[in-house]
Design a protein around this motif. Structure first.
Motif, PDB file in Angstrom:
ATOM      1  N   ASP A  91       1.014  -1.218  -0.044  1.00  0.00           N
ATOM      2  CA  ASP A  91       0.054   0.078  -0.166  1.00  0.00           C
ATOM      3  C   ASP A  91       0.772   1.242  -0.052  1.00  0.00           C
ATOM      4  O   ASP A  91       2.173   1.133   0.007  1.00  0.00           O
ATOM      5  CB  ASP A  91      -0.958  -0.067   1.078  1.00  0.00           C
ATOM      6  CG  ASP A  91      -0.241   0.119   2.522  1.00  0.00           C
ATOM      7  OD1 ASP A  91       0.887   0.320   2.614  1.00  0.00           O
ATOM      8  OD2 ASP A  91      -1.075   0.302   3.804  1.00  0.00           O
ATOM      9  N   TRP A  92       0.216   2.460  -0.447  1.00  0.00           N
ATOM     10  CA  TRP A  92       0.976   3.577  -0.249  1.00  0.00           C
ATOM     11  C   TRP A  92       1.640   4.116   0.952  1.00  0.00           C
ATOM     12  O   TRP A  92       2.869   4.531   0.815  1.00  0.00           O
ATOM     13  CB  TRP A  92      -0.062   4.889  -0.646  1.00  0.00           C
ATOM     14  CG  TRP A  92      -0.760   5.177   0.205  1.00  0.00           C
ATOM     15  CD1 TRP A  92      -1.858   4.678   0.509  1.00  0.00           C
ATOM     16  CD2 TRP A  92      -0.837   6.201   1.243  1.00  0.00           C
ATOM     17  NE1 TRP A  92      -2.722   5.043   1.361  1.00  0.00           N
ATOM     18  CE2 TRP A  92      -1.946   6.246   2.015  1.00  0.00           C
ATOM     19  CE3 TRP A  92       0.367   6.932   1.454  1.00  0.00           C
ATOM     20  CZ2 TRP A  92      -2.222   7.235   2.950  1.00  0.00           C
ATOM     21  CZ3 TRP A  92       0.137   8.119   2.587  1.00  0.00           C
ATOM     22  CH2 TRP A  92      -1.087   8.029   3.322  1.00  0.00           C
ATOM     23  N   ARG A  93       1.342   3.511   2.071  1.00  0.00           N
ATOM     24  CA  ARG A  93       2.059   4.070   3.143  1.00  0.00           C
ATOM     25  C   ARG A  93       3.342   3.165   3.294  1.00  0.00           C
ATOM     26  O   ARG A  93       4.289   3.722   3.716  1.00  0.00           O
ATOM     27  CB  ARG A  93       1.196   3.801   4.595  1.00  0.00           C
ATOM     28  CG  ARG A  93      -0.426   4.579   4.449  1.00  0.00           C
ATOM     29  CD  ARG A  93      -1.187   3.968   5.705  1.00  0.00           C
ATOM     30  NE  ARG A  93      -2.458   4.661   5.576  1.00  0.00           N
ATOM     31  CZ  ARG A  93      -3.278   4.176   4.473  1.00  0.00           C
ATOM     32  NH1 ARG A  93      -2.962   3.112   4.050  1.00  0.00           N
ATOM     33  NH2 ARG A  93      -4.599   4.724   4.417  1.00  0.00           N
ATOM     34  N   ALA A 137       2.967   7.654  -7.796  1.00  0.00           N
ATOM     35  CA  ALA A 137       2.329   6.591  -7.787  1.00  0.00           C
ATOM     36  C   ALA A 137       1.644   6.154  -6.572  1.00  0.00           C
ATOM     37  O   ALA A 137       0.429   5.727  -6.318  1.00  0.00           O
ATOM     38  CB  ALA A 137       2.993   5.168  -8.487  1.00  0.00           C
ATOM     39  N   ALA A 138       2.555   6.229  -5.509  1.00  0.00           N
ATOM     40  CA  ALA A 138       2.170   6.269  -4.112  1.00  0.00           C
ATOM     41  C   ALA A 138       0.831   6.960  -3.564  1.00  0.00           C
ATOM     42  O   ALA A 138      -0.002   6.573  -3.082  1.00  0.00           O
ATOM     43  CB  ALA A 138       3.098   6.137  -2.959  1.00  0.00           C
ATOM     44  N   LEU A 139       1.348   8.370  -4.018  1.00  0.00           N
ATOM     45  CA  LEU A 139       0.409   9.265  -3.724  1.00  0.00           C
ATOM     46  C   LEU A 139      -0.929   9.166  -4.699  1.00  0.00           C
ATOM     47  O   LEU A 139      -2.024   9.413  -4.162  1.00  0.00           O
ATOM     48  CB  LEU A 139       0.726  10.763  -3.988  1.00  0.00           C
ATOM     49  CG  LEU A 139       2.060  11.048  -2.881  1.00  0.00           C
ATOM     50  CD1 LEU A 139       2.527  12.571  -3.355  1.00  0.00           C
ATOM     51  CD2 LEU A 139       1.708  10.855  -1.719  1.00  0.00           C
ATOM     52  N   SER A 140      -0.959   8.631  -5.538  1.00  0.00           N
ATOM     53  CA  SER A 140      -2.301   8.437  -6.599  1.00  0.00           C
ATOM     54  C   SER A 140      -2.970   7.320  -5.877  1.00  0.00           C
ATOM     55  O   SER A 140      -4.341   7.316  -6.095  1.00  0.00           O
ATOM     56  CB  SER A 140      -1.737   7.997  -8.094  1.00  0.00           C
ATOM     57  OG  SER A 140      -1.217   9.413  -8.552  1.00  0.00           O
ATOM     58  N   ALA A 141      -2.298   6.236  -5.553  1.00  0.00           N
ATOM     59  CA  ALA A 141      -2.897   5.351  -4.904  1.00  0.00           C
ATOM     60  C   ALA A 141      -3.570   5.738  -3.507  1.00  0.00           C
ATOM     61  O   ALA A 141      -4.543   4.974  -3.019  1.00  0.00           O
ATOM     62  CB  ALA A 141      -1.832   4.246  -4.690  1.00  0.00           C
ATOM     63  N   ALA A 142      -3.146   6.838  -3.071  1.00  0.00           N
ATOM     64  CA  ALA A 142      -3.737   7.287  -1.820  1.00  0.00           C
ATOM     65  C   ALA A 142      -5.072   7.810  -2.091  1.00  0.00           C
ATOM     66  O   ALA A 142      -5.732   8.424  -1.218  1.00  0.00           O
ATOM     67  CB  ALA A 142      -2.747   7.904  -1.105  1.00  0.00           C
ATOM     68  N   GLY A 143      -5.223   8.213  -3.294  1.00  0.00           N
ATOM     69  CA  GLY A 143      -6.436   8.934  -3.934  1.00  0.00           C
ATOM     70  C   GLY A 143      -6.126  10.484  -3.976  1.00  0.00           C
ATOM     71  O   GLY A 143      -7.079  11.230  -4.235  1.00  0.00           O
TER      72      GLY A 143
END
Length: 242
Positions: A91-93, A137-143
């Motif tokens: 996950d993004w975290r 990509a991580a921040l996009s996955a966070a919404g």
């Protein structure tokens, strides 16, 4: 039968040149990193670099155009493997936690490079886009999207650089021990009447808090503070999601 003629004897200089690896961009950057690791950024110059490579300074310019370009390349080399590989079900975290950890580990291996980072990440033509893509990509996955994506990205990069630069900032090169002793004595002399909160918490803060230190992260790493700092950054990103 007459013996065949001997080939001309090689000079010592030719033998020496033949025994050395050919000068290349990679050798220049490797030697520059070694110089900075040993001497620090302030003492780095092309003359010492050329001496380490056993060449004339002009030979360095055939591979890297100037000192600024060399320093930018050094930063790129130190931090080129910072971006973690994406893991299944990552996950993004957890991705950002690993990014922060890997970044700090790279700085810890080459603490003298840390002061260069902010200057050369601004417009570094050698910056690894895997790093940028991983954060986005991580921040996009966070919404996050739009202006919030930009804000989150800038927050991550600023946080990543800021803490580590302060933790591994170089100590004064001249009279280091005298300077360290002076810092400690000044902290011991804090006036409780003028600065009551500082005086009350000084045993916790001394050498473990920015501005109140006489060693840097190479000798007194701020592991617990950094772990807490990363969680605070993630909490701030959570607020952007909301």
């Amino acid at each position: 039968m007459p013996s065949p003629p001997r080939p001309p004897r090689a000079t010592a200089a030719r033998k020496s040149a033949a025994s050395k690896p050919a000068l290349s961009r990679e050798r220049v950057i490797e030697a520059a990193l070694a110089e900075i690791d040993e001497r620090g950024v302030a003492a780095f110059n092309l003359r010492n670099l050329a001496e380490r490579l056993a060449v004339y300074p002009t030979a360095v310019y055939w591979h890297v155009p100037n000192k600024t370009a060399i320093l930018a390349e050094v930063v790129a080399v130190v931090f080129r493997d910072v971006a973690p590989q994406q893991r299944k079900n990552d996950d993004w975290r957890s991705y950002l936690r690993r990014l922060f950890q890997r970044y700090r580990e790279s700085a810890r291996r080459h603490p003298n490079v840390a002061p260069l980072v902010a200057a050369h990440l601004v417009g570094n033509l050698r910056i690894d886009f895997d790093f940028v893509e991983g954060v986005l990509a991580a921040l996009s996955a966070a919404g996050l999207a739009g202006a919030r994506l930009v804000a989150g990205y800038n927050a991550v990069v600023a946080a990543l650089i800021g803490f580590v630069i302060q933790e591994f900032s170089p100590l004064p090169e001249a009279d280091t021990e005298q300077w360290q002793s002076a810092v400690q004595q000044r902290l011991l002399g804090v006036d409780p009447a003028a600065h009551p909160v500082l005086a009350a918490n000084l045993p916790l803060l001394a050498n473990k808090a920015f501005i109140l230190r006489w060693q840097n992260g190479s000798e007194a790493p701020l592991d617990d503070s950094y772990a807490s700092f990363v969680e605070q950054v993630l909490a701030g990103l959570e607020s952007l999601r909301e």
